[in-house]
Design an enzyme around this catalytic site. Structure first.
Site, PDB file in Angstrom:
ATOM      1  N   TYR A  83      38.365  33.141  27.866  1.00 27.20           N
ATOM      2  CA  TYR A  83      39.053  34.358  28.382  1.00 27.20           C
ATOM      3  C   TYR A  83      39.869  33.919  29.701  1.00 27.20           C
ATOM      4  O   TYR A  83      40.680  33.816  30.055  1.00 27.20           O
ATOM      5  CB  TYR A  83      38.120  35.426  28.294  1.00 27.20           C
ATOM      6  CG  TYR A  83      39.069  36.785  28.874  1.00 27.20           C
ATOM      7  CD1 TYR A  83      39.856  37.625  28.417  1.00 27.20           C
ATOM      8  CD2 TYR A  83      38.914  36.818  30.574  1.00 27.20           C
ATOM      9  CE1 TYR A  83      40.456  38.529  28.827  1.00 27.20           C
ATOM     10  CE2 TYR A  83      39.653  37.790  31.043  1.00 27.20           C
ATOM     11  CZ  TYR A  83      40.439  38.819  30.100  1.00 27.20           C
ATOM     12  OH  TYR A  83      40.923  39.732  30.808  1.00 27.20           O
ATOM     13  N   SER A 101      44.781  38.471  34.584  1.00 30.98           N
ATOM     14  CA  SER A 101      43.468  39.142  35.031  1.00 30.98           C
ATOM     15  C   SER A 101      42.893  38.249  36.126  1.00 30.98           C
ATOM     16  O   SER A 101      43.395  37.364  36.541  1.00 30.98           O
ATOM     17  CB  SER A 101      42.542  38.909  33.518  1.00 30.98           C
ATOM     18  OG  SER A 101      41.309  39.040  34.014  1.00 30.98           O
TER      19      SER A 101
END
Length: 180
Positions: free
Chosen positions: A36, A23
């Site tokens: 995350y 990501s």
């Protein structure tokens, strides 16, 4: 786990390609989502470690780092966070949100013989979002602006003379430093 499961088969056949999905949070800190961001950062390090260990077996391991992609999840985020859509567009040189299909070309390249000498990379697919010098994304709220940076949230305003004034960070304290 999937990479480790595939390794013996790739080694037996004499070659292989692993494409991990990270990501943009792999390269930017995220004070609003530390777990995350840490997990996605771990994907990049896992990719590099496997690439280093498996290159001798002609196995290339790379990762793709999606940016702001138009998905059901980001549609909800845009509904919940006023100004997010405009802020992402302003920061992204391509001037649009990504589409899931934008990842097809890099996946085809990384899975093909054209990438036989590419290993251990983390490739952003983000319309240029990650190449911007600033990591500040202004998000407008009714009482001023909230800026997300890789360090903290800051409520700030612009004075009549053009100078920026920091009101507080996300913990309600004056930040010890802020550069503009």
């Amino acid at each position: 786990l999937c990479s480790h499961a595939a390794y013996p088969e790739f080694k037996k056949q004499g070659a292989g390609k692993v494409i991990n999905i990270g990501s943009m949070m792999s390269i930017f800190a995220a004070s609003f989502a530390p777990a995350y961001a840490a997990s996605k950062g771990g994907i990049v390090q896992f990719t590099k470690s496997c690439a280093n260990a498996w290159a001798k077996d002609n196995i290339q391991v790379n990762s793709v780092l999606p940016g702001w992609i138009d998905t059901d999840l980001t549609i909800k985020a845009r509904e919940q966070v006023k100004g997010l859509h405009e802020s992402v567009l302003a920061r992204t040189p391509a001037g649009r949100w990504g589409k899931p299909d934008d990842h097809a070309g890099i996946a085809i390249f990384l899975a093909s013989p054209a990438s036989d000498f590419v290993t251990g990379t983390a490739i952003p697919v983000d319309g240029g979002f990650s190449i911007q010098i600033s990591t500040v994304i202004p998000i407008n709220f009714d009482r001023g602006a909230l800026f997300y940076s890789s360090f903290h949230f800051i409520e700030a305003g612009i004075e009549g003379d053009g100078s920026a004034t920091v009101k507080k960070n996300h913990r309600g304290k004056q930040p010890s430093w802020v550069s503009y």
